[in-house]
Enzyme design. Structure first.
Site, PDB file in Angstrom:
ATOM      1  N   ALA A 378      -2.521 -17.052   4.035  1.00  0.00           N
ATOM      2  CA  ALA A 378      -2.087 -16.962   2.610  1.00  0.00           C
ATOM      3  C   ALA A 378      -3.451 -16.024   1.956  1.00  0.00           C
ATOM      4  CB  ALA A 378      -2.270 -18.069   1.846  1.00  0.00           C
ATOM      5  N   ALA A 379      -2.854 -15.149   1.116  1.00  0.00           N
ATOM      6  CA  ALA A 379      -3.959 -14.052   0.584  1.00  0.00           C
ATOM      7  C   ALA A 379      -4.813 -14.993  -0.196  1.00  0.00           C
ATOM      8  CB  ALA A 379      -3.211 -13.032  -0.546  1.00  0.00           C
ATOM      9  N   CYS A 380      -4.397 -15.930  -0.777  1.00  0.00           N
ATOM     10  CA  CYS A 380      -5.535 -16.599  -1.561  1.00  0.00           C
ATOM     11  C   CYS A 380      -6.571 -17.654  -0.815  1.00  0.00           C
ATOM     12  CB  CYS A 380      -4.686 -17.761  -2.530  1.00  0.00           C
ATOM     13  SG  CYS A 380      -3.897 -18.870  -1.537  1.00  0.00           S
ATOM     14  N   HIS A 381      -6.498 -17.499   0.806  1.00  0.00           N
ATOM     15  CA  HIS A 381      -7.323 -17.941   1.501  1.00  0.00           C
ATOM     16  C   HIS A 381      -8.158 -16.771   2.059  1.00  0.00           C
ATOM     17  CE1 HIS A 381      -4.991 -22.018   1.538  1.00  0.00           C
ATOM     18  NE2 HIS A 381      -5.874 -22.028   0.447  1.00  0.00           N
ATOM     19  N   SER A 382      -8.175 -15.708   1.792  1.00  0.00           N
ATOM     20  CA  SER A 382      -8.741 -14.694   2.350  1.00  0.00           C
ATOM     21  C   SER A 382     -10.272 -14.728   2.701  1.00  0.00           C
ATOM     22  CB  SER A 382      -8.475 -13.372   1.778  1.00  0.00           C
ATOM     23  OG  SER A 382      -8.948 -13.119   0.240  1.00  0.00           O
TER      24      SER A 382
END
Length: 437
Positions: A378-382
């Site tokens: 997920a991009a929000c967990h980059s």
């Protein structure tokens, strides 16, 4: 689908003609999607012709209002709902927060109104509103709920998903229900694994439970699903899902970066309270002058999904399946498909996999790739660094395997020729990393 077919041919031609060092293949469509040409056209026309305030009576204002109404109808058609049950928001994060805040506020409002029980004990007297979700939700669900719990505004139960099939089980959701439970929020499809959650079964079980709760003087439990990842990839119908709320995110299905919220029987059967206060737009539920061009684009994107959804799904499934065949053929037993669970359906475009090896952490492999544009999750967990995805760990993927995870998600214009380029790129990236060891 003629336009989509032309785009596929264009993409294939570019892949074949570009010099190897300049070829780039995007396979991160679960993170975001490009705007369809028809969407850009609709937005441009709205900026040019419908610049007026939608609340105004002059031609440019009436045109803006007409565009907004048409977009609302297109969104409703895409999800099998009614136009009057759709409101526009800034995106999925706002939609999700709006649901959570509304349900908590409604609990307090109803509980205060029912405070006097004539001397009889109130089963939820003194209790905080209780919300049930699962451990693999998007941050726009998880973080607001954690905040409410930290502020002691609500109590939250995070139900773990099965390590066998990656799904949250309806039985576990029902077992978590308390007298003060007011909301169950479960995503329709996971953004990292693509696993589709049993939302229809959960809704059916909750409706049956609500009949008993109302008879016992307990508040009914509402059901929300964040459908961000499912829309545009599979059929989504609120009548089949049986939910009270459904979150819509435009940039996941080739639309602009705004969103919408479906509310079953908005304001009549299902409560909604504004988080913002101002003008009377969106029937006072979401005030502020409407962003007509973005809404026009969202409506056009929804129209395309309603017209071509089955073809989109079939194309993406074919390319994704070919991708997994090629990965297995190239890497053999070293490949672990993290998104394949027995008995669980998944999105047609998503392939989460790991290549086994001590030097082959997902980020390291992607950093060595010269063609592939993708992410480890997920991009929000980059910001996780080399730490394995909490979602994969929750699904039972071993730590050493999860650390090597790469998420590839194909789109409407992805081709088998691009898959061949990507697999070759991965092969070379692995060889470089292992050669450095």
């Amino acid at each position: 689908m003629e336009a989509a077919g032309a785009r596929n041919r264009d993409a294939r031609s570019r892949a074949e003609k570009s010099p190897p060092e300049s070829r780039k293949v995007y396979m991160d469509y679960n993170a975001t999607t490009p705007l369809e040409p028809e969407v850009i056209e609709a937005m441009t026309e709205a900026m040019r012709e419908a610049w007026g305030n939608p609340s105004s009576s002059y031609p440019a204002g009436r045109k803006a209002k007409e565009i907004i109404n048409t977009a609302r109808e297109n969104l409703a058609k895409m999800i099998g709902g009614q136009p009057q049950d759709v409101i526009f928001t800034s995106g999925g994060t706002e939609s999700n927060n709006l649901v959570i805040q509304s349900v908590v506020k409604h609990f307090h409002k109803v509980h205060a109104a029912n405070g006097d029980t004539g001397g009889h004990p109130n089963p939820v007297d003194g209790a905080l509103p209780h919300i049930i979700t699962c451990t693999v939700e998007h941050d726009s669900i998880r973080l607001p709920l954690e905040h409410l719990r930290e502020e002691r505004v609500a109590e939250v139960t995070f139900v773990p998903v099965s390590k066998v099939n990656g799904q949250v089980e309806a039985e576990d959701i029902l077992a978590a229900v308390r007298p003060a439970t007011c909301l169950v929020t479960i995503m329709l499809a996971n953004n990292e694994t693509g696993v589709i959650m049993p939302v229809p079964e959960i809704s059916r079980r909750v409706r049956a439970l609500n009949q008993q709760r109302v008879a016992g003087g307990l508040p009914g439990v509402l059901v929300h699903t964040d459908a961000a990842q499912a829309l545009g990839k599979q059929r989504v119908d609120v009548r089949d899902l049986g939910v009270d709320f459904l979150t819509i995110v435009g940039h996941k299905f080739y639309g602009p970066r705004i969103g919408a919220l479906y509310v079953r029987g908005l304001g009549e059967h299902t409560p909604l309270y504004p988080m913002l206060f101002g003008g009377g737009q969106e029937r006072n539920f979401r005030p502020g002058t409407e962003n007509t061009p973005m809404i026009a684009g969202l409506g056009k994107a929804a129209e395309l999904v309603a017209e071509n959804g089955e073809a989109y799904e079939a194309h993406m499934r074919g390319v994704r399946d070919y991708l997994e065949e090629r990965l297995a053929a190239e890497f053999g037993e070293r490949i672990h498909l993290n998104s394949q669970f027995p008995g669980a359906e998944r999105l047609p475009n998503t392939c989460n996999f790991s290549i086994r090896g001590p030097q082959l952490q997902g980020r390291a492999v992607l950093a060595q790739c010269r063609t592939l544009l993708a992410s480890v999750g997920a991009a929000c967990h980059s910001d996780l660094g080399d730490r394995p995805s909490p979602v994969l760990l929750s699904c039972g993927v071993p730590v050493d395997v999860a650390r090597n995870a790469i998420r590839l998600s194909v789109g409407r214009s992805s081709t088998r020729a691009e898959v061949d380029l990507v697999v070759q790129d991965l092969k070379q990236a692995v060889a470089r990393l292992e050669g450095q060891a």
